[in-house]
Design an enzyme around this catalytic site. Sequence first.
Site: not given
Length: 388
Positions: A109, A196
């Site tokens: 991530y 993101e």
Amino acid sequence: MKIHEYQAKAILRRFGVAVPKGEVCFTPKEAAEAASSLGPPPYVVKAQIHAGGRGKGGGVKLARSLSEVEARAQEIIGMTLVTPQTGPEGRKVRRLLVEEGLEIAREVYLGVVIDRALGMPVLMASAEGGVEIEDVARRFPEKILRAPIPPGFGFRPFQARKIAYGLGLGAATEKTVKIMLALTRAFEETDASLAEVNPLVVTRGEEVLALDSKMSFDDNALYRHPEIRELRDQEEEEPQELEASRHGLSYIKLHGDVGCMVNGAGLAMATMDMIQLAGGTPANFLDVGGGAGTGQVSNAFRILLSDPGVKAVLINIFGGIMRCDVVAEGVVTAASHTGVQTPVVVRLEGTNAEEGRRILMNSGLNFTVADGMLDAARKVVALARRGA
Ligand code: GDP
Ligand code: MN
């Protein structure tokens, strides 16, 4: 403003982030054609909506042939996709992204967000990327690595290396460092509020790519980025928010049942607090602005009432620049046009407050006049409960 995954990937690619080959499509036939131009199978068919968690909701499907791409696209286009982020009503899918399917060795991530406590952006990373990141953040916050990005300094290469080592990426470290630097630069140069990549994947062949991406932007900076403003997809936005922005009103939909019409953002925040204090929940934030006229007020009132969740309305106006009689006239006009049944509580103070109250009382419509903010909040919460 939010944008779709495929749009975010196009932006990231411009800044040097590697992304899978892919194309946006609107029909199953287009999807099969797009896949055939991507190379050999497998392919991935991905619903494009302004919400995450699509994999869990059945919006991301693997296809092993062109005919499977067409079949999966047929299932996904037009479906109402319910994910942990859409709420129970879900979102209708109108666009697809068809991509080359990759052989994934690792998923991590990466995200850049504004940290309001630090007062600056931070890069966050976790070795446990993929579809469970919210769970990781909640249960194992120590597994989230963070690096602050002080304005004026920017994100430094040593910070990127420290995080990449922390992720334990081995031979993929250098490529990931480059991607982190590109991601933070994209965030900064587009005035993003979120950039993101989840997951960032390392393939079997040691390539590092952004497999999924989400970006949103600061609305107040969009004037500096006309090419980003063009990416707006109005079908993904709350209809009341869209209508409000057409009339220059600052409106944000929330999920309570007390509609609020207030002038000034500070007073609007205080009003929402008061409603909570009285045991209720606001249905929206609405700032009609300091100098709104009758038309503006009546548009605002109409937009409030078009939300079926609203069981009672609180109008809380401090007449400084704005005159209370003007507000009252706007409300009466809108109320008589819409034939409103919803109970309305009004708290007016300041310039021409007396006259404003008289206009409301003489209108023959169902207004309750309150004495002060707490009284107004208590009255409106009681009325909303009765209506629910
Ligand atoms: P989200 O659920 O909305 O976050 O959608 P993502 O784009 O992140 O996809 C969800 C998951 O699908 C990813 O975490 C991957 O595990 C899987 N996935 C997506 N694309 C591919 C691919 O090309 N190959 C493989 N093997 N899995 C994929
Ligand atoms: Mn994802």
